[in-house]
Design an enzyme around this catalytic site. Structure first.
Site, short mmCIF file in Angstrom:
data_model
loop_
_atom_site.label_atom_id
_atom_site.label_comp_id
_atom_site.label_asym_id
_atom_site.label_seq_id
_atom_site.Cartn_x
_atom_site.Cartn_y
_atom_site.Cartn_z
N LYS A 35 -156.16 11.41 54.14
CA LYS A 35 -156.60 10.03 54.38
C LYS A 35 -157.96 9.53 54.52
O LYS A 35 -158.27 8.50 54.63
CB LYS A 35 -155.60 9.79 55.71
CG LYS A 35 -156.11 10.22 56.99
CD LYS A 35 -155.49 9.51 58.28
CE LYS A 35 -154.82 10.26 59.23
NZ LYS A 35 -154.63 9.77 60.40
N THR A 43 -159.23 21.13 61.51
CA THR A 43 -159.82 22.73 61.00
C THR A 43 -161.17 22.67 61.00
O THR A 43 -161.97 23.62 61.46
CB THR A 43 -159.30 22.75 59.66
OG1 THR A 43 -157.59 22.95 59.54
CG2 THR A 43 -159.60 24.15 59.04
N GLN A 47 -164.16 25.98 66.39
CA GLN A 47 -165.20 26.78 66.74
C GLN A 47 -165.01 28.08 66.82
O GLN A 47 -165.28 29.01 66.14
CB GLN A 47 -165.84 26.17 67.83
CG GLN A 47 -166.26 24.62 67.94
CD GLN A 47 -167.00 24.09 69.03
OE1 GLN A 47 -166.67 24.74 70.10
NE2 GLN A 47 -167.33 22.99 69.09
N GLY A 48 -164.00 28.32 68.08
CA GLY A 48 -163.89 29.73 68.33
C GLY A 48 -163.47 30.90 67.27
O GLY A 48 -164.24 31.90 66.98
N GLU A 122 -161.55 35.24 73.91
CA GLU A 122 -161.24 34.09 74.63
C GLU A 122 -160.03 34.23 75.71
O GLU A 122 -159.30 35.26 75.84
CB GLU A 122 -160.72 33.13 73.60
CG GLU A 122 -161.40 32.78 72.54
CD GLU A 122 -161.22 31.89 71.62
OE1 GLU A 122 -160.17 31.45 71.45
OE2 GLU A 122 -162.22 31.07 70.91
N HIS A 251 -157.69 20.99 76.58
CA HIS A 251 -158.65 21.87 76.55
C HIS A 251 -159.61 21.67 77.63
O HIS A 251 -159.89 20.82 78.08
CB HIS A 251 -159.69 21.63 75.24
CG HIS A 251 -160.50 22.94 75.09
ND1 HIS A 251 -161.57 23.33 75.82
CD2 HIS A 251 -160.34 23.88 74.18
CE1 HIS A 251 -162.05 24.34 75.36
NE2 HIS A 251 -161.28 25.02 74.48
N ARG A 297 -155.67 28.23 79.39
CA ARG A 297 -156.31 26.99 79.34
C ARG A 297 -155.74 25.87 80.37
O ARG A 297 -156.15 24.98 81.05
CB ARG A 297 -155.91 26.26 77.91
CG ARG A 297 -156.94 26.89 77.02
CD ARG A 297 -156.69 26.36 75.59
NE ARG A 297 -157.96 27.11 74.90
CZ ARG A 297 -158.02 26.76 73.58
NH1 ARG A 297 -156.97 26.16 72.82
NH2 ARG A 297 -158.80 27.52 72.87
N HIS A 358 -156.15 18.44 73.31
CA HIS A 358 -156.77 19.21 72.38
C HIS A 358 -155.82 19.63 71.13
O HIS A 358 -156.13 19.76 70.19
CB HIS A 358 -157.32 20.50 73.11
CG HIS A 358 -157.98 21.33 71.98
ND1 HIS A 358 -158.96 21.02 71.38
CD2 HIS A 358 -157.60 22.57 71.80
CE1 HIS A 358 -159.62 22.15 70.80
NE2 HIS A 358 -158.67 23.26 71.10
N GLU A 382 -150.46 22.67 62.40
CA GLU A 382 -150.22 21.98 63.89
C GLU A 382 -149.14 20.72 63.85
O GLU A 382 -148.58 20.51 65.01
CB GLU A 382 -151.55 21.23 64.59
CG GLU A 382 -151.50 20.87 65.75
CD GLU A 382 -152.92 20.55 66.34
OE1 GLU A 382 -154.13 20.88 65.81
OE2 GLU A 382 -153.03 20.12 67.33
N ARG A 393 -149.97 27.14 73.75
CA ARG A 393 -150.32 27.92 72.84
C ARG A 393 -151.76 29.06 73.31
O ARG A 393 -152.46 28.65 73.87
CB ARG A 393 -151.23 26.98 71.59
CG ARG A 393 -152.00 27.71 70.79
CD ARG A 393 -152.89 26.82 69.82
NE ARG A 393 -153.83 26.16 70.65
CZ ARG A 393 -155.12 26.18 69.93
NH1 ARG A 393 -155.55 26.75 68.92
NH2 ARG A 393 -156.14 25.35 70.81
N SER A 398 -153.86 29.19 66.45
CA SER A 398 -153.23 27.93 65.69
C SER A 398 -153.68 28.07 64.22
O SER A 398 -153.11 27.94 63.28
CB SER A 398 -153.51 26.59 66.19
OG SER A 398 -155.02 26.74 66.43
N LEU A 399 -155.08 28.44 63.91
CA LEU A 399 -155.50 28.53 62.57
C LEU A 399 -154.67 29.76 61.92
O LEU A 399 -154.15 29.82 60.80
CB LEU A 399 -157.13 29.07 62.62
CG LEU A 399 -157.89 28.14 62.81
CD1 LEU A 399 -159.46 28.22 63.32
CD2 LEU A 399 -157.60 26.66 62.06
#
Ligand code: FAD
Length: 548
Positions: A35, A43, A47-48, A122, A251, A297, A358, A382, A393, A398-399
């Site tokens: 879009k 994506t 960061q992590g 994490e 988050h 989280r 998040h 997602e 999660r 998720s990635l």
């Protein structure tokens, strides 16, 4: 008149859509619709990193048990096993494609051994297992995949094209308000070309929803502007099954600063020793959970929410000043620079942080091949609900999920294409906007955007109650009617498409949250503060009433 015919239509250019495109493009023509610019995605902001088992003391079993513990009883165990075990192959594949992750020489080696990945830690993980590219992992993945997709001869990239609605075989009402039967199948989508203000019809054998999350449904979010839950809303309108929308992950640590829009302070900062303190310097996480700052989280976000409501302060603080400045700058270059640009030197001063919406654990229900319950419609990333995350999660899963499901879905689709079981592409009805005019009341759109996001934050946020949910339901019903009326009378524009979708996603979240009469994972209701396994150890399933 059909504008574009293609074997595979993919909506979304995050990791899920791009990876699926690259894996299927050798076997058919691909139209890749997005879009905004190709890089505009969740994506790109990740960061992590990507949770994967590479560590010497780690094992699949440990990653599986951490994922199950975080999911709070609702994960699908088979899915968890499948995803975790597929992790290392996905990372190795990304490396082969050109993604540069941080590496580290094995301790004690003389520099002649092959370096392994530098593994971060994490919240919720009992081991170091986060493969990362400094604190810009998503950007590095996206950079490589977008470049490959742009160069691929079988992939046609349509930037600044907004999908409005799916087309199913039985689509017969004007403006994409689809009606679906159980025998139905998906054959493409109506897509708004922003540059030419024109709705195009994409006809496809296979349609893949890779449209990402829906953070923009909430007033405060870590997500970019594209995250309006379009795929979930389109699938719902088409009659697909949706699940677990009450499980919205907040988050705990977004940067609190008037000039910082949606900037996340990665979980990895706590992983590297960061400590949450209140304005008086009190380390409050010990008051809430034995794992203190390394708690999951949901626990941390609720603790911060409680602290802020108690104190009336605008933020709490994340303090990592006790770590050497060089290490902080080396591990978090992006976060360091961003904070510094706003006058916060994180090597010397605690960072002001607040929780923000998040990640959506719920979404379009799929099987292990990414198939939805509408034939030839797939969902991945997602926007999908695969059963991996359950009620919460685990960080950096998720990635991983997007990569694994892009692969299983691609295998399924390639097999389908090779089996030649398709009829000729149907000729969907053209977009019909007869009787509509240009909007003369844009205030309706902007007002309802603000109202939905604020009501979701206030009534359907981190801590919910029956009264707040009822109020939210009443408001969203009225807003939905207004939007529907507006949608039918005026020509579609991107803001209207997105408004219609955030309203639908808000409706689904409220519906699921009202249904679940317990607290579990990310869903916390003051009236039912306990988990109730006897009655509620199950997914919340919703489906739009089938019309006609
Ligand atoms: C700040 C931040 C940090 C994160 N850090 C991590 C992390 O470290 N590790 C981890 O595992 N996860 C992380 N996540 C979550 C993770 O980034 C996302 O879940 C994941 O990237 C989703 O990938 P996706 O391909 O499904 O969707 P996205 O990457 O969001 O891509 C969606 C795509 O769909 C397009 N799109 C949407 N609607 C339409 C429409 N109607 N028409 C056309 N195109 C459309 C968008 O433009 C975009 O291209 C983070 C998320 C955020 C926001």
């Amino acid at each position: 008149m059909t504008d574009i015919k293609t074997d595979i239509l993919i909506i979304g250019t995050g990791v899920a859509g791009l990876m699926f495109a690259l894996k299927t493009a050798e076997h058919g023509s691909v139209a890749l619709v997005t879009k905004k610019e190709a890089m505009d995605s969740n994506t790109n902001l990740a960061q992590g990193g990507i949770a994967t088992v590479f560590g010497a003391t780690d094992s699949f079993d440990l990653h599986i048990s951490d994922t199950l513990a975080s999911g709070d009883g609702l994960c699908n165990k088979d899915v968890v096993k499948m995803v975790v075990k597929a992790g290392p192959a996905c990372i190795n594949e990304l490396t082969r494609l050109g993604v540069c992750f941080n590496t580290q020489q094995a301790p004690g080696s003389q520099g002649d051994s092959t370096p392994g990945f530098d593994l971060g830690r994490e919240g919720g993980h009992c081991q170091n297992r986060i493969v990362h590219a400094h604190d810009m992992t998503g950007r590095e993945v996206e950079r490589v995949l977008v470049e490959l997709a742009r160069r691929h001869p079988n992939i046609q990239l349509f930037e600044n094209h907004v999908a409005i609605d799916l087309i199913t075989q039985s689509t017969r009402m004007r403006r994409g308000l689809v009606t679906t039967t159980h025998e139905d199948f998906c054959c493409g989508a109506y897509v708004l070309d922003r540059a030419h203000h024109q709705v195009k019809t994409f006809a496809a054998h296979i349609t893949m929803l890779a449209t990402g999350g829906a953070g923009k449904v909430y007033l405060y979010t870590s997500n970019p502007d594209i995250a309006t839950g379009d795929g979930m809303a389109m699938a719902y309108r088409a009659g697909a099954t949706i699940a677990n929308m009450e499980f919205v992950q907040f988050h705990p640590t977004c940067l609190f600063h008037p000039e910082a829009k949606n900037f996340l302070i990665s979980e990895a900062v706590r992983g590297e020793g960061g400590i949450l303190i209140d304005a008086g310097g009190h380390r409050f996480m010990g008051d809430y959970d034995p794992q203190k700052d390394m708690a999951c989280r949901d626990v941390v976000a609720r603790a911060i929410d409680t602290e802020l409501k108690k104190s009336g302060n605008d933020s709490v603080f994340l303090d990592i000043t006790h770590r050497p400045a060089d290490e902080i700058r080396g591990r978090f270059p992006n976060i360091y620079e961003k904070c510094l640009s706003l006058g916060i030197d994180m090597t010397r001063t605690p960072i002001p942080v607040v929780p923000a919406a998040h990640y959506m654990c719920g979404g379009v229900v799929t099987d292990v091949q990414g198939r939805t319950d509408i034939r030839h419609l797939y969902a991945v990333g997602e926007t999908a609900c695969t059963g991996l995350h359950g009620a919460n999660r685990l960080a950096s899963n998720s990635l991983l999920e997007a990569l694994v499901y892009a692969d299983t879905a691609a295998k399924d689709v390639v097999e389908l294409l090779q089996s030649n079981r398709f009829n000729p592409l149907p000729q969907p009805p053209a977009w019909d906007d007869v009787g509509t005019s240009d909007s003369d009341e844009m205030i309706v759109v902007s007002h309802n955007w603000d109202e939905i996001r604020r009501l979701m934050w206030n009534y359907v946020g981190i801590v919910r109650s029956n009264k707040r949910l009822e109020r939210a339901q009443r408001r969203i019903d009225i807003i939905q009617n207004e939007i529907q009326d507006y949608y039918w009378h005026f020509k579609v524009i991107p803001d209207l498409v997105e408004l219609r979708n955030i309203a639908t996603v808000a409706e689904m979240i409220i519906k699921c949250a009202r249904h679940r009469k317990e607290s579990r994972g990310l869903h916390y209701n003051l009236q039912y503060p306990k988990r109730d396994d006897r009655r509620w150890c199950k997914d919340t399933i919703i489906r739009r009433q089938v019309v006609g």
